[in-house]
Motif scaffolding. Structure first.
Motif, PDB file in Angstrom:
ATOM      1  N   GLY A 253      -4.586   3.232  -9.922  1.00 22.01           N
ATOM      2  CA  GLY A 253      -5.707   4.128  -9.221  1.00 22.01           C
ATOM      3  C   GLY A 253      -4.941   4.857  -8.149  1.00 22.01           C
ATOM      4  O   GLY A 253      -5.117   6.205  -8.183  1.00 22.01           O
ATOM      5  N   LEU A 254      -3.914   4.554  -7.452  1.00 16.99           N
ATOM      6  CA  LEU A 254      -3.451   5.354  -6.577  1.00 16.99           C
ATOM      7  C   LEU A 254      -2.395   6.417  -7.071  1.00 16.99           C
ATOM      8  O   LEU A 254      -2.586   7.613  -6.715  1.00 16.99           O
ATOM      9  CB  LEU A 254      -2.579   4.305  -5.539  1.00 16.99           C
ATOM     10  N   ILE A 255      -1.644   5.917  -8.023  1.00 16.74           N
ATOM     11  CA  ILE A 255      -0.759   6.792  -8.803  1.00 16.74           C
ATOM     12  C   ILE A 255      -1.752   7.921  -9.499  1.00 16.74           C
ATOM     13  O   ILE A 255      -1.241   9.140  -9.421  1.00 16.74           O
ATOM     14  CB  ILE A 255       0.092   6.027  -9.716  1.00 16.74           C
ATOM     15  N   ALA A 310       6.559   6.539  -5.313  1.00 14.71           N
ATOM     16  CA  ALA A 310       7.450   5.277  -5.239  1.00 14.71           C
ATOM     17  C   ALA A 310       7.212   4.430  -4.031  1.00 14.71           C
ATOM     18  O   ALA A 310       7.334   3.276  -4.163  1.00 14.71           O
ATOM     19  CB  ALA A 310       8.820   5.836  -5.502  1.00 14.71           C
ATOM     20  N   VAL A 311       7.396   4.892  -2.905  1.00 12.56           N
ATOM     21  CA  VAL A 311       7.320   4.104  -1.561  1.00 12.56           C
ATOM     22  C   VAL A 311       6.285   3.337  -1.613  1.00 12.56           C
ATOM     23  O   VAL A 311       6.172   2.035  -1.153  1.00 12.56           O
ATOM     24  CB  VAL A 311       7.452   5.053  -0.320  1.00 12.56           C
ATOM     25  N   ILE A 312       4.915   4.000  -1.918  1.00  5.48           N
ATOM     26  CA  ILE A 312       3.617   3.227  -1.782  1.00  5.48           C
ATOM     27  C   ILE A 312       3.825   2.066  -2.968  1.00  5.48           C
ATOM     28  O   ILE A 312       3.279   1.070  -2.907  1.00  5.48           O
ATOM     29  CB  ILE A 312       2.277   4.135  -2.062  1.00  5.48           C
ATOM     30  N   PHE A 314       6.390   0.586  -3.970  1.00  6.63           N
ATOM     31  CA  PHE A 314       7.294  -0.379  -3.575  1.00  6.63           C
ATOM     32  C   PHE A 314       6.475  -1.245  -2.504  1.00  6.63           C
ATOM     33  O   PHE A 314       6.753  -2.377  -2.618  1.00  6.63           O
ATOM     34  CB  PHE A 314       8.346   0.328  -2.986  1.00  6.63           C
ATOM     35  N   ILE A 315       5.819  -0.631  -1.541  1.00  9.46           N
ATOM     36  CA  ILE A 315       5.188  -1.428  -0.606  1.00  9.46           C
ATOM     37  C   ILE A 315       4.154  -2.400  -1.039  1.00  9.46           C
ATOM     38  O   ILE A 315       4.125  -3.523  -0.728  1.00  9.46           O
ATOM     39  CB  ILE A 315       4.266  -0.663   0.446  1.00  9.46           C
ATOM     40  N   LEU A 316       3.366  -1.791  -2.102  1.00 14.65           N
ATOM     41  CA  LEU A 316       2.508  -2.848  -2.854  1.00 14.65           C
ATOM     42  C   LEU A 316       3.102  -3.904  -3.715  1.00 14.65           C
ATOM     43  O   LEU A 316       2.670  -4.964  -3.498  1.00 14.65           O
ATOM     44  CB  LEU A 316       1.768  -1.764  -3.594  1.00 14.65           C
ATOM     45  N   PHE A 317       4.411  -3.493  -4.202  1.00 14.94           N
ATOM     46  CA  PHE A 317       5.078  -4.874  -4.831  1.00 14.94           C
ATOM     47  C   PHE A 317       5.736  -5.560  -3.919  1.00 14.94           C
ATOM     48  O   PHE A 317       5.508  -6.901  -4.004  1.00 14.94           O
ATOM     49  CB  PHE A 317       6.092  -4.158  -5.867  1.00 14.94           C
ATOM     50  N   ARG A 318       6.043  -5.363  -2.569  1.00 13.20           N
ATOM     51  CA  ARG A 318       6.650  -6.307  -1.773  1.00 13.20           C
ATOM     52  C   ARG A 318       5.363  -6.946  -1.078  1.00 13.20           C
ATOM     53  O   ARG A 318       5.799  -7.973  -0.608  1.00 13.20           O
ATOM     54  CB  ARG A 318       7.344  -5.318  -0.527  1.00 13.20           C
ATOM     55  N   THR A 319       4.385  -6.450  -0.827  1.00 11.30           N
ATOM     56  CA  THR A 319       3.188  -7.323  -0.120  1.00 11.30           C
ATOM     57  C   THR A 319       2.164  -7.880  -1.143  1.00 11.30           C
ATOM     58  O   THR A 319       1.500  -8.662  -0.488  1.00 11.30           O
ATOM     59  CB  THR A 319       2.472  -6.181   0.714  1.00 11.30           C
ATOM     60  N   GLN A 320       2.693  -8.053  -2.387  1.00 11.79           N
ATOM     61  CA  GLN A 320       1.555  -8.719  -3.131  1.00 11.79           C
ATOM     62  C   GLN A 320       1.742 -10.125  -3.005  1.00 11.79           C
ATOM     63  O   GLN A 320       0.749 -10.762  -3.479  1.00 11.79           O
ATOM     64  CB  GLN A 320       1.831  -8.334  -4.632  1.00 11.79           C
TER      65      GLN A 320
END
Length: 331
Positions: A253-255, A310-312, A314-320
């Motif tokens: 959705g964000l992308i 890409a940064v968003i 990356f943040i989603l994958f790191r915080t999942q």
């Protein structure tokens, strides 16, 4: 078992280091006919891979590399590009208020539209999950807008509906709410665009519905026996079990929201108006590149957009790891 290992067991001979690490071929590969068959299958595999490789390098990787080069140049298509370093990027953030406005509008569209779309899709999916009678009809009815939502025709219809004296304006005027045409009102055109995005929640709803079907009913029964109410069951069972699906839909959705273009182009007739309130960043870079001939500057905007997405991601994958729960995960 390899011949080296067999010889060690039978004769007790101590194998050399080289023989231990020497890789032996399977017996069937050593046969002449089988070897030719393996070679043919390998060549066939590479043959099927060639179209993808041509598409990846010719249509994706090489154009991306060239656009990165153009982002550091002054290029108007008709003359050779001139290297100007980081001037396009500096101009973007220091002397281009239209870019700043387009970035702000895009960010509002993403931050407001994406959560509401996810909530609407999840709510409808939960209703359909508990309703068997007529479920097929309602699933099709809610999914249909997502099939045609990105088309030009729907954007034209949407513009007619929210225009001055359109059906929405006339309906609101009939009950005493006179807002005028949404499309020509700078304060209302962005909400109209967000409503159009929310209306296309069908694909997200189907994915949520598939995830809800996978949650074991025993978990709800156990929670109900412990005295958990509907809200507590939703918070303690549904959300954790559905968190991988929520993460997937949130990422897509964000992308997708950052890439909104066709509806903004149609509704504003390509101008980004009124008052620049539909001038999303993709529409803005399109105008700079193809209307103003500033292809180098447009390439720089595209790369900034890519980096932000890409940064968003990356943040989603790191915080999942802190909120997404996968089956068999012992965290």
């Amino acid at each position: 078992m390899s011949t080296t290992a067999t010889r060690v067991i039978v004769t007790g001979e101590k194998p050399s280091r080289r023989s231990l690490f020497r890789r032996s071929r399977p017996e069937h590969v050593n046969r002449p006919g089988q070897r030719q068959r393996v070679v043919k299958e390998t060549l066939a595999g590479y043959g099927f891979l060639i179209p993808w490789l041509v598409g990846f390098f010719g249509l994706t990787l090489i154009p991306m590399a060239y656009s990165l080069y153009l982002s550091f140049t002054k290029y108007n298509i008709f003359t050779p590009p001139q290297w100007i370093g980081f001037d396009n990027y500096i101009r973007m953030f220091t002397s281009d208020p239209a870019f700043v406005q387009s970035a702000q509008i895009t960010l509002i569209y993403v931050l407001v539209g994406t959560p509401i779309t996810l909530a609407a899709a999840l709510g409808v999916a939960m209703l359909l999950n508990y309703r068997d009678k007529g479920a097929g009809f309602f699933r099709s009815a809610f999914y249909a807008p997502s099939l045609i939502g990105g088309s030009v025709s729907v954007a034209i219809v949407w513009r007619a509906m929210f225009a001055n004296d359109g059906p929405v304006d006339n309906s609101l005027s009939a009950i005493g709410i006179d807002l005028g045409g949404w499309i020509g009102n700078p304060a209302l055109v962005l909400p109209a665009m967000i409503l159009l995005a929310i209306w296309q929640f069908g694909a997200t709803m189907v994915i949520f519905l598939a995830g809800l079907k996978q949650i074991p009913k025993e978990l709800y029964e156990a929670a109900e026996m412990d005295g958990a109410g509907p809200w507590h069951r939703f918070r303690a069972v549904t959300l954790p079990m559905l968190s991988p699906v929520i993460f997937f839909n949130l990422l897509l959705g964000l992308i997708g929201a950052f890439q909104v273009f066709s509806s903004a182009y149609i509704i504003s007739n390509g101008t980004g108006g009124p008052a620049g309130m539909t001038n999303f960043i993709t529409l803005y870079l399109y105008k700079r590149g193809f209307s103003d001939g500033q292809m180098g500057y447009a390439a720089a905007i595209a790369w900034v957009l890519l980096i932000v997405v890409a940064v968003i991601a990356f943040i989603l994958f790191r915080t999942q790891r802190s909120w997404v729960h996968y089956a068999g995960d012992n965290r």
